[in-house]
Design a protein around this motif. Structure first.
Motif, PDB file in Angstrom:
ATOM      1  N   THR A 106      42.190  44.105  46.126  1.00 17.80           N
ATOM      2  CA  THR A 106      41.364  45.091  45.444  1.00 17.80           C
ATOM      3  C   THR A 106      40.122  44.385  44.900  1.00 17.80           C
ATOM      4  OG1 THR A 106      42.384  44.698  43.286  1.00 17.80           O
ATOM      5  CG2 THR A 106      43.445  46.319  44.741  1.00 17.80           C
ATOM      6  N   PRO A 107      39.066  45.112  44.561  1.00 20.39           N
ATOM      7  CA  PRO A 107      37.864  44.479  43.991  1.00 20.39           C
ATOM      8  C   PRO A 107      38.185  43.641  42.750  1.00 20.39           C
ATOM      9  CG  PRO A 107      37.368  46.716  44.650  1.00 20.39           C
ATOM     10  CD  PRO A 107      38.853  46.548  44.817  1.00 20.39           C
ATOM     11  N   GLU A 108      39.117  44.113  41.927  1.00 19.05           N
ATOM     12  CA  GLU A 108      39.483  43.363  40.720  1.00 19.05           C
ATOM     13  C   GLU A 108      40.149  42.028  41.092  1.00 19.05           C
ATOM     14  OE1 GLU A 108      38.906  47.509  39.886  1.00 19.05           O
ATOM     15  OE2 GLU A 108      40.263  46.509  41.288  1.00 19.05           O
ATOM     16  N   GLN A 109      40.951  42.038  42.125  1.00 14.60           N
ATOM     17  CA  GLN A 109      41.629  40.817  42.568  1.00 14.60           C
ATOM     18  C   GLN A 109      40.650  39.861  43.260  1.00 14.60           C
ATOM     19  OE1 GLN A 109      44.635  42.726  44.953  1.00 14.60           O
ATOM     20  NE2 GLN A 109      46.202  42.553  43.357  1.00 14.60           N
ATOM     21  N   GLN A 110      39.680  40.404  43.973  1.00 12.66           N
ATOM     22  CA  GLN A 110      38.714  39.560  44.679  1.00 12.66           C
ATOM     23  C   GLN A 110      37.906  38.693  43.711  1.00 12.66           C
ATOM     24  OE1 GLN A 110      36.277  41.822  47.443  1.00 12.66           O
ATOM     25  NE2 GLN A 110      38.028  43.037  48.101  1.00 12.66           N
ATOM     26  N   VAL A 111      37.709  39.170  42.493  1.00 11.36           N
ATOM     27  CA  VAL A 111      36.956  38.410  41.490  1.00 11.36           C
ATOM     28  C   VAL A 111      37.638  37.079  41.193  1.00 11.36           C
ATOM     29  CG1 VAL A 111      36.167  38.424  39.093  1.00 11.36           C
ATOM     30  CG2 VAL A 111      36.010  40.509  40.468  1.00 11.36           C
ATOM     31  N   SER A 132      37.083  34.414  52.142  1.00 14.09           N
ATOM     32  CA  SER A 132      36.875  35.819  52.490  1.00 14.09           C
ATOM     33  C   SER A 132      37.997  36.350  53.387  1.00 14.09           C
ATOM     34  CB  SER A 132      35.531  36.003  53.196  1.00 14.09           C
ATOM     35  OG  SER A 132      35.517  35.321  54.445  1.00 14.09           O
ATOM     36  N   VAL A 133      38.738  35.445  54.024  1.00  9.01           N
ATOM     37  CA  VAL A 133      39.841  35.888  54.872  1.00  9.01           C
ATOM     38  C   VAL A 133      40.887  36.637  54.051  1.00  9.01           C
ATOM     39  CG1 VAL A 133      41.251  33.792  54.625  1.00  9.01           C
ATOM     40  CG2 VAL A 133      41.406  35.161  56.709  1.00  9.01           C
ATOM     41  N   PHE A 134      40.950  36.347  52.731  1.00  8.04           N
ATOM     42  CA  PHE A 134      41.885  37.043  51.851  1.00  8.04           C
ATOM     43  C   PHE A 134      41.300  38.334  51.288  1.00  8.04           C
ATOM     44  CE2 PHE A 134      43.461  32.578  50.919  1.00  8.04           C
ATOM     45  CZ  PHE A 134      44.606  32.708  51.689  1.00  8.04           C
ATOM     46  N   ALA A 135      39.992  38.391  51.199  1.00  7.99           N
ATOM     47  CA  ALA A 135      39.333  39.480  50.469  1.00  7.99           C
ATOM     48  C   ALA A 135      39.704  40.858  50.988  1.00  7.99           C
ATOM     49  CB  ALA A 135      37.816  39.289  50.518  1.00  7.99           C
ATOM     50  N   GLN A 136      39.834  40.983  52.307  1.00  9.24           N
ATOM     51  CA  GLN A 136      40.092  42.303  52.887  1.00  9.24           C
ATOM     52  C   GLN A 136      41.461  42.864  52.484  1.00  9.24           C
ATOM     53  OE1 GLN A 136      40.738  42.109  57.235  1.00  9.24           O
ATOM     54  NE2 GLN A 136      40.633  39.887  57.003  1.00  9.24           N
ATOM     55  N   LEU A 138      46.939  36.207  40.866  1.00 10.91           N
ATOM     56  CA  LEU A 138      46.621  37.634  40.818  1.00 10.91           C
ATOM     57  C   LEU A 138      47.365  38.349  39.693  1.00 10.91           C
ATOM     58  CD1 LEU A 138      46.708  38.482  44.634  1.00 10.91           C
ATOM     59  CD2 LEU A 138      44.721  37.886  43.225  1.00 10.91           C
ATOM     60  N   GLY A 139      48.142  37.588  38.920  1.00 10.72           N
ATOM     61  CA  GLY A 139      48.885  38.190  37.830  1.00 10.72           C
ATOM     62  C   GLY A 139      50.086  38.970  38.307  1.00 10.72           C
ATOM     63  N   LEU A 140      50.575  38.622  39.500  1.00  9.12           N
ATOM     64  CA  LEU A 140      51.709  39.333  40.065  1.00  9.12           C
ATOM     65  C   LEU A 140      52.979  38.490  40.050  1.00  9.12           C
ATOM     66  CD1 LEU A 140      49.902  40.880  43.174  1.00  9.12           C
ATOM     67  CD2 LEU A 140      50.326  41.956  40.950  1.00  9.12           C
ATOM     68  N   LEU A 177      39.240  35.141  43.366  1.00 14.79           N
ATOM     69  CA  LEU A 177      39.305  34.238  44.516  1.00 14.79           C
ATOM     70  C   LEU A 177      38.600  32.893  44.298  1.00 14.79           C
ATOM     71  CD1 LEU A 177      39.010  36.555  47.654  1.00 14.79           C
ATOM     72  CD2 LEU A 177      40.973  35.208  46.891  1.00 14.79           C
ATOM     73  N   PRO A 178      37.438  32.847  43.616  1.00 15.31           N
ATOM     74  CA  PRO A 178      36.790  31.542  43.415  1.00 15.31           C
ATOM     75  C   PRO A 178      37.683  30.507  42.736  1.00 15.31           C
ATOM     76  CG  PRO A 178      35.245  33.301  42.923  1.00 15.31           C
ATOM     77  CD  PRO A 178      36.585  33.951  43.134  1.00 15.31           C
ATOM     78  N   LEU A 179      38.701  30.954  41.999  1.00 13.08           N
ATOM     79  CA  LEU A 179      39.611  30.022  41.350  1.00 13.08           C
ATOM     80  C   LEU A 179      40.449  29.242  42.364  1.00 13.08           C
ATOM     81  CD1 LEU A 179      40.886  32.271  38.405  1.00 13.08           C
ATOM     82  CD2 LEU A 179      39.118  30.499  38.342  1.00 13.08           C
ATOM     83  N   ALA A 180      40.500  29.762  43.600  1.00 10.74           N
ATOM     84  CA  ALA A 180      41.279  29.094  44.649  1.00 10.74           C
ATOM     85  C   ALA A 180      40.400  28.272  45.586  1.00 10.74           C
ATOM     86  CB  ALA A 180      42.052  30.133  45.452  1.00 10.74           C
TER      87      ALA A 180
END
Length: 237
Positions: free
Chosen positions: A121-126, A114-118, A234-236, A128-131
């Protein structure tokens, strides 16, 4: 007359011989006093901190622990700096994050993603579980935005607001030090014996200690199977 002339130096030599045999004190050389400090306490405050910064950046390694304030947030550090590399942990926004930095590559492993979530974007937060349970690899420059409480180089620890004012000699963990304080009340304690190392800095009740200078430290990248590239995730990338 010649006999009398010869008797004078002979008598003088005999006197010196007797004095040597009887232990009579002779002229003694004045011992050279041994310096008890490295001399930084006599410098102007700017020179004191400048000398400490040079010693800090030249050191092979240093361990930094304690708390630091950035804006309205307080961060806890337990990091070892070895040149451009870093290893240890930092508590960011209440979350413990393991860190390994090797040159421009930073590997971070937060206890809670969650430290990354803030920052996402909501699409990117989805994604996070992969990490989860992985080391997240990011560019060190980008990591500075995620981990504002973890200075990426030791020279950041001596940033100050001029002018500096010299204080009194104090003691930090048994080592004598001179203090200098900046315009915002941040103080720095610099060793006056041995190398002029920065031993402590404090501001508004938050203190950092600097120890274990020049210890042998090896920082290794995590195993490739345990690493997720953040930008690619994140596809970046």
């Amino acid at each position: 007359m010649r006999m009398r002339t010869l008797l004078v130096p002979v008598a003088a030599a005999a006197t010196l011989f007797v004095a040597a045999c009887t232990g009579a004190p002779g002229p003694e050389a004045t011992p050279t006093p041994t310096p008890t400090t490295n001399g930084v306490e006599a410098m102007e405050p700017d020179a004191i901190l400048g000398t400490a910064e040079e010693a800090l950046t030249d050191a092979e390694s240093v361990h930094v622990s304690g708390t630091i304030v950035e804006g309205d947030e307080t961060f806890t550090l337990d990091l070892t700096y070895a040149g451009s590399n870093i290893t240890g942990t930092v508590e960011v926004f209440g979350v413990a994050v393991e860190i390994r930095k090797l040159g421009n590559d930073m590997y971070v492993k937060p206890a809670d993603l969650s430290v990354f979530a803030q920052f996402l974007t909501p699409e990117q937060q989805v994604l996070l579980p992969l990490a989860q349970g992985k080391w997240v690899k990011v560019n060190a420059g980008l990591a500075a935005g995620f981990l504002p409480g973890a200075p990426l180089s030791v020279d950041q620890f001596t940033v100050h607001a001029p002018p500096l004012e010299k204080g009194d000699v104090t003691e930090v963990d048994g080592t004598e030090a001179i203090t200098v304080t900046d315009a915002e009340g941040k103080s720095f304690a610099v060793a006056i014996v041995g190398e002029p190392y920065l031993l402590e800095s404090s501001h508004e009740g938050n203190t950092l200690t600097f120890s274990d200078y020049d210890e042998s430290v090896t920082v290794e990248a995590p195993a490739e199977a345990d690493v997720v590239d953040f930008l690619q995730l994140l596809g970046l990338g």
